[in-house]
Design an enzyme around this catalytic site. Structure first.
Site, mmCIF file in Angstrom:
data_model
loop_
_atom_site.group_PDB
_atom_site.id
_atom_site.type_symbol
_atom_site.label_atom_id
_atom_site.label_comp_id
_atom_site.label_asym_id
_atom_site.label_seq_id
_atom_site.Cartn_x
_atom_site.Cartn_y
_atom_site.Cartn_z
ATOM 1 N N LYS A 118 0.806 -1.215 0.000
ATOM 2 C CA LYS A 118 0.000 0.000 0.000
ATOM 3 C C LYS A 118 0.844 1.273 0.000
ATOM 4 C CE LYS A 118 -4.219 -2.096 1.556
ATOM 5 N NZ LYS A 118 -3.949 -3.462 2.033
HETATM 6 C C1 PLP Z 1 -4.619 -4.541 1.617
HETATM 7 C C2 PLP Z 1 -3.910 -5.814 1.523
HETATM 8 C C3 PLP Z 1 -4.347 -6.843 0.688
HETATM 9 C C4 PLP Z 1 -5.634 -6.753 -0.105
HETATM 10 O O1 PLP Z 1 -5.585 -5.790 -1.114
HETATM 11 P P1 PLP Z 1 -6.955 -5.263 -1.777
HETATM 12 O O2 PLP Z 1 -6.542 -4.182 -2.694
HETATM 13 O O3 PLP Z 1 -7.780 -4.768 -0.631
HETATM 14 O O4 PLP Z 1 -7.586 -6.422 -2.445
HETATM 15 C C5 PLP Z 1 -3.574 -7.985 0.588
HETATM 16 N N1 PLP Z 1 -2.442 -8.130 1.306
HETATM 17 C C6 PLP Z 1 -1.991 -7.166 2.127
HETATM 18 C C7 PLP Z 1 -0.740 -7.391 2.895
HETATM 19 C C8 PLP Z 1 -2.699 -5.976 2.259
HETATM 20 O O5 PLP Z 1 -2.248 -5.019 3.066
#
Ligand code: PLP
Length: 466
Positions: free
Chosen positions: A111
């Protein structure tokens, strides 16, 4: 580039509207009116670029003239200069599979890649307009930390982050709560992530509240996040694809933001043959692909908490795409979802979705087993989310007769973020980068509040930027 809402395709918006509003006023999600398809010549030119230059080219398509060329270049450069590898992502090889390490940013999850850019986009936009913005976001653990790191100490911005109390890992929590910055407010909600997300959505649909605090969002429903995430699909394919082979990406999925970015890359002409929706026990999308019925149920808490989600918000964007952005149809489906608790799509559309999507739900036992096996044979520690992704990819590979594809698994978090879980499986602590472990010893700041909309609104109102 013009945007519309999934629930009203008559009105158009520009990038800055989608960016500052997050969610459209009609409750829908912003989508491009048309996703541009890149020519072979363009793809060839892009394939030679380094990460930052590629990011510039892709993001530019979607931001139009919101930023000047030099502004956008600077936004990207500033966003990635503290990543601990040169080209933002790193690759490693595990038998036939390519792992794409997306966790080299300041809070150790993918993210950061989008959120750092968003923080710098806000700063650039707000410094010109003299506006002030209060960001409100829900997190299942990783979004919050990434957003806080991206927004801390920035002018004209405050951020309020709602996380489900006791449902995020200790490291995840500390990455959010040890940041002592005047513009950062952590709220631990007594509830699940879906409760947090519902609270934020309610604030967004409360027009009066939303405008009175000049509220904006950085959840994965924000279109800008999707745009920035498109880049690493292109980059991975360009760097590692073997001649003429199409690519398969396995994506650990919760809110459907990351994998939807892969879908946009596919629509733009990147040769992708499959997108694998890898889920944990929260398997509503796995069931959807079997039945065509989208039906959220109660959240199950798992060892991959960032995917403990039963309302895959970005899925509305995908459905909209398959219904040719027919917003009447989408509004109808969303109304059914609200009233009956589910919707069903036509057989024909399900068949088309299955041409490009595949899904596998991986339970805790297999997630742990995969972590153990990868460690035993490759001396690499996978985090539980990435393990779900890899297991789903193995499942796809073993059941698939044509093996002429590049196989990618996105690694969405650093294992140290889930140290307690990893320790239970391997009896070993993953090493955390020293810069980060130092910060985690600092004092924590957060406010515990009940799952109550008015109490949370009051708290935000008292502490917001005026
Ligand atoms: C947010 C997250 C996900 C899921 O991603 P989405 O875009 O919500 O589908 C998967 N793995 C990790 C480590 C995350 O932080």
């Amino acid at each position: 580039m013009k945007y519309i809402s999934t629930r009203d395709n008559k009105k158009t918006y520009n990038f800055i509207d989608t960016f500052l509003n997050g969610l459209a006023h009609d409750g829908g999600l912003y989508i491009p009116k048309n996703i541009p398809r890149l020519s072979k010549v363009t793809l060839k030119r892009l394939s030679k670029l380094n990460y930052n230059d590629l990011a510039f080219e892709i993001i530019k398509i979607y931001t139009g003239n919101t930023f000047s060329k030099s502004e956008l270049k600077k936004i990207i450069k500033n966003s990635y200069q503290e990543f601990d590898c040169k080209n933002v992502v790193k690759f490693s090889r595990l038998k036939k599979f390519n792992l794409v390490e997306l966790y080299h940013g300041p809070t150790l999850a993918f993210k950061d890649i989008a959120m750092q850019v968003i923080g710098n986009m806000y700063e650039t936009i707000l410094s010109k307009s003299k506006n002030k913005v209060n960001l409100v976001t829900a997190t299942s653990g990783d979004t919050g930390a990434a957003a806080i790191d991206a927004i801390k100490n920035k002018k004209n911005l405050r951020i309020f982050v709602l996380h489900p109390k006791g449902r995020v890992s200790v490291t995840q929590r500390k990455l959010m709560t040890t940041i002592n910055s005047k513009n950062v407010f952590n709220i631990a909600v007594k509830g699940s992530f879906d409760d947090c997300q519902t609270l934020v959505k309610s604030m967004f649909s409360d027009h009066q509240f939303r405008t009175s605090i000049n509220m904006s969002g950085v959840n994965s429903i924000n279109w800008a996040r999707i745009v920035v995430q498109i880049v690493y699909y292109f980059y991975s394919h360009f760097r590692l694809s073997e001649k003429n082979k199409k690519s398969v990406f396995s994506v650990p999925t919760g809110n459907f933001g990351d994998i939807y970015a892969g879908y946009v890359a596919y629509k733009m002409g990147l040769p992708i043959s499959k997108l694998i929706i890898a889920t944990n026990e929260n398997d509503l999308l796995y069931k959807f692909l079997r039945t065509g019925i989208y039906k959220p149920s109660k959240v199950k808490f798992s060892i991959s908490p960032s995917m403990d989600i039963q309302v895959a918000s970005n899925f509305e964007r995908l459905i909209s795409s398959y219904y040719n952005n027919n917003s009447r149809k989408i509004s109808e489906l969303m109304k059914q979802l609200a009233i009956k608790g589910f919707y069903k799509i036509s057989k024909n559309i399900l068949r088309r979705i299955k041409n490009i999507f595949y899904s596998k739900s991986v339970n805790a036992k297999n997630t742990k087993k995969t972590i153990q096996l990868v460690y035993n044979y490759n001396n690499k520690i996978l985090d539980p989310h990435s393990s779900v992704g890899l297991k789903a990819l193995e499942d796809y590979y073993s059941g698939n007769s044509k093996k002429f594809e590049n196989l990618f698994c996105l690694e969405t978090a650093h294992p140290a973020k889930f140290g307690e879980t990893i320790y239970k499986i391997l009896k070993k602590n993953p090493t955390i980068p020293s810069e980060i472990s130092k910060n985690l010893k600092k004092k924590e700041f957060y406010k515990v509040l009940p799952n109550n909309l008015n109490k949370i609104k009051n708290y935000i109102n008292t502490n917001r930027l005026h």
